[in-house]
Design a protein around this motif. Structure first.
Motif, short mmCIF file in Angstrom:
data_model
loop_
_atom_site.label_atom_id
_atom_site.label_comp_id
_atom_site.label_asym_id
_atom_site.label_seq_id
_atom_site.Cartn_x
_atom_site.Cartn_y
_atom_site.Cartn_z
N THR A 40 6.36 3.69 6.34
CA THR A 40 6.97 3.31 7.63
C THR A 40 8.38 3.45 7.82
OG1 THR A 40 7.60 1.06 6.57
CG2 THR A 40 5.40 1.10 7.43
N ARG A 41 9.23 3.94 6.92
CA ARG A 41 10.61 4.38 7.10
C ARG A 41 10.60 5.48 7.82
NH1 ARG A 41 13.78 1.83 3.02
NH2 ARG A 41 15.58 2.91 4.05
N VAL A 42 9.39 6.52 7.86
CA VAL A 42 9.50 7.54 8.58
C VAL A 42 8.50 7.56 9.78
CG1 VAL A 42 10.32 9.14 6.64
CG2 VAL A 42 7.76 8.67 6.95
N GLY A 43 8.20 6.41 10.34
CA GLY A 43 7.42 6.30 11.39
C GLY A 43 6.03 6.33 11.21
N LEU A 44 5.29 6.25 9.96
CA LEU A 44 4.11 6.42 9.62
C LEU A 44 3.37 4.93 9.08
CD1 LEU A 44 3.97 9.54 7.64
CD2 LEU A 44 3.26 9.36 10.02
N ALA A 45 2.19 5.02 8.96
CA ALA A 45 1.67 3.68 8.58
C ALA A 45 1.98 3.37 6.96
CB ALA A 45 -0.03 3.41 9.08
N GLY A 46 1.80 2.43 6.68
CA GLY A 46 1.73 2.09 5.04
C GLY A 46 0.62 2.51 4.22
N CYS A 47 -0.59 2.71 5.08
CA CYS A 47 -1.88 3.18 4.46
C CYS A 47 -1.86 4.68 4.25
CB CYS A 47 -3.23 2.40 5.59
SG CYS A 47 -2.92 3.31 7.14
N ASP A 48 -1.35 4.87 3.30
CA ASP A 48 -1.32 6.36 2.83
C ASP A 48 -1.96 6.70 1.48
OD1 ASP A 48 -0.72 8.89 3.90
OD2 ASP A 48 0.69 8.94 2.28
N MET A 49 -2.77 7.40 1.27
CA MET A 49 -3.31 7.92 0.02
C MET A 49 -4.14 6.73 -0.78
SD MET A 49 -0.29 10.50 -0.90
CE MET A 49 -1.09 11.12 -2.36
N GLY A 50 -4.61 5.75 -0.18
CA GLY A 50 -5.15 4.71 -0.98
C GLY A 50 -4.20 3.55 -1.18
N ALA A 51 -3.15 3.57 -0.79
CA ALA A 51 -2.15 2.33 -0.81
C ALA A 51 -2.51 0.99 -0.64
CB ALA A 51 -0.83 2.76 -0.14
N CYS A 52 -3.05 0.95 0.38
CA CYS A 52 -3.79 -0.37 1.11
C CYS A 52 -4.72 -0.83 0.46
CB CYS A 52 -4.38 -0.49 2.39
SG CYS A 52 -2.58 -0.29 3.77
N ALA A 53 -5.67 -0.15 -0.33
CA ALA A 53 -6.74 -0.34 -1.34
C ALA A 53 -6.28 -0.84 -2.77
CB ALA A 53 -7.67 0.49 -1.27
N MET A 54 -5.34 -0.04 -2.96
CA MET A 54 -5.11 -0.12 -4.60
C MET A 54 -3.90 -0.83 -4.98
SD MET A 54 -5.59 4.03 -5.61
CE MET A 54 -5.59 3.67 -7.27
N LEU A 55 -2.76 -0.99 -4.00
CA LEU A 55 -1.71 -1.78 -4.51
C LEU A 55 -1.79 -3.25 -4.50
CD1 LEU A 55 1.51 -1.16 -5.20
CD2 LEU A 55 2.06 -1.48 -2.91
N PRO A 56 -2.71 -3.74 -3.48
CA PRO A 56 -2.93 -5.15 -3.64
C PRO A 56 -3.74 -5.41 -4.83
CG PRO A 56 -3.45 -4.31 -1.50
CD PRO A 56 -2.95 -3.03 -2.22
N ARG A 57 -4.43 -4.64 -5.46
CA ARG A 57 -5.04 -5.17 -6.59
C ARG A 57 -4.13 -5.05 -7.85
NH1 ARG A 57 -9.22 -1.88 -3.64
NH2 ARG A 57 -11.18 -3.03 -3.48
N ILE A 58 -3.17 -4.13 -7.67
CA ILE A 58 -2.20 -4.16 -8.78
C ILE A 58 -1.19 -5.28 -8.54
CG2 ILE A 58 -0.62 -2.80 -10.20
CD1 ILE A 58 -1.68 -0.42 -8.76
N ILE A 59 -0.64 -5.65 -7.49
CA ILE A 59 0.32 -6.41 -7.26
C ILE A 59 0.19 -7.69 -6.51
CG2 ILE A 59 2.44 -4.81 -8.07
CD1 ILE A 59 3.20 -4.77 -4.97
N GLY A 60 -0.90 -7.59 -6.07
CA GLY A 60 -1.37 -8.82 -4.91
C GLY A 60 -1.23 -8.53 -3.56
N GLN A 61 -1.94 -8.94 -2.83
CA GLN A 61 -1.80 -8.84 -1.23
C GLN A 61 -0.55 -9.06 -0.59
OE1 GLN A 61 -4.59 -7.48 0.24
NE2 GLN A 61 -4.08 -7.65 2.33
N GLY A 62 0.19 -10.21 -0.88
CA GLY A 62 1.28 -10.39 -0.12
C GLY A 62 2.57 -9.66 -0.66
N ARG A 63 2.38 -9.22 -1.94
CA ARG A 63 3.50 -8.48 -2.60
C ARG A 63 3.29 -7.03 -1.81
NH1 ARG A 63 3.13 -11.15 -8.42
NH2 ARG A 63 4.54 -12.85 -7.91
N ALA A 64 2.18 -6.65 -2.04
CA ALA A 64 1.58 -5.34 -1.46
C ALA A 64 2.29 -5.06 0.00
CB ALA A 64 0.39 -4.87 -1.65
N ALA A 65 1.79 -6.10 0.75
CA ALA A 65 2.32 -5.96 2.21
C ALA A 65 3.69 -5.90 2.48
CB ALA A 65 1.51 -7.49 3.00
N GLU A 66 4.28 -6.73 1.74
CA GLU A 66 5.99 -6.80 2.05
C GLU A 66 6.26 -5.00 1.62
OE1 GLU A 66 10.05 -8.15 -0.11
OE2 GLU A 66 8.17 -9.19 -0.61
#
Length: 266
Positions: free
Chosen positions: A140-166
């Protein structure tokens, strides 16, 4: 698969392959070529028997600074939609190749680990960091979405939805201690101990029942999309298959003889 790749370093010893991006003067950014070569290397991994664990290491005090600004970001601003989709699918294919390579991957992260570098760490099975590691999903710092290369699927599973969203909304850096508290890192160590710790983890894996490790990695990823009932049945089938391996018999015989089993991966 080449053991002498052009766009990253690869050293293989005692069943452990150690990979490093090799542009330490730029904090090891990824390029079109290194993305593709890494993807192809991981895709070929299931077809060789001499690599039983992988360490994706750091180089020059940093892990990876993400996509190279000059070699990737600039050209992307001039591409057509078809070309852009081909690129984003290629980067996602690296993650799929890491997940599907059937071999456990240990990330050893020092210093900068951002953007696609953070994704590579995320896609590894185990993650070790130095106290100096700084991890950020910068999209998002370069104007894109945070959903890159599986981040929105994998990161919440590792650290939790709220922390991943932040992290994905803000692109802010996660320091090593925060990442350890959140479960992103399996271990945080001093910089001087990082390489030894990661190599020790990989060596312990390489000395284990490699067919069983392959099955474990397969089920860890396949069961994301299964119901509990489906997962229990799939694991019953997987374990029955593993019970037919020679390593299972070796473990039993070693136990009876009060010896440590020596696994051979068959």
């Amino acid at each position: 698969m080449s053991d002498d790749p052009v766009h990253f370093r690869c050293d293989i010893a005692d069943g452990v392959a150690t990979l490093r991006l090799d542009r330490p003067d730029r904090k090891n950014p990824l390029t079109f070529d290194s993305y593709a070569e890494l993807r192809d290397w991981f895709r070929a991994l299931p077809y060789r028997d001499d690599v039983k664990a992988v360490v994706f290491g750091s180089n020059g005090g940093n892990f990876c600074s993400g996509g190279d600004v000059h070699d990737i970001i600039g050209p992307l601003t001039r591409m057509s939609m078809k070309e852009l989709l081909a690129f984003t699918r290629m980067t996602g294919d690296l993650v799929k190749a890491m997940i599907g390579c059937q071999t456990p991957v240990v990330a050893a992260v020092d210093g900068v680990c951002v953007g696609a570098g953070a994704i590579v760490a995320m896609a590894s099975d185990l993650r070790v960091a130095s106290h100096d590691a700084k991890t950020a999903f910068l999209f998002t710092r370069v104007g894109l979405a945070g959903c890159d290369m599986g981040a929105c699927a994998m990161l919440p599973r590792i650290i939790g939805q709220g922390r991943a969203a932040e992290l994905l909304y803000t692109g802010r850096a996660m320091n090593a201690e925060e990442g350890a508290a959140w479960g992103f890192w399996n271990r945080v160590v001093d910089r001087d101990a990082l390489e030894e710790t990661a190599q020790d983890m990989a060596a312990r894996i390489a000395a284990g029942p490699n067919f069983g490790h392959m099955m474990t990695k397969t089920m860890l990823n396949q069961e994301w999309s299964m119901s509990l009932e489906q997962a229990i049945e799939a694991e019953a089938q997987a374990q029955a298959i593993c019970m037919q391996t020679a390593d299972f018999t070796r473990a039993y015989e070693a136990f009876v003889a009060r010896e440590k089993p020596v696994f051979e991966g068959d």
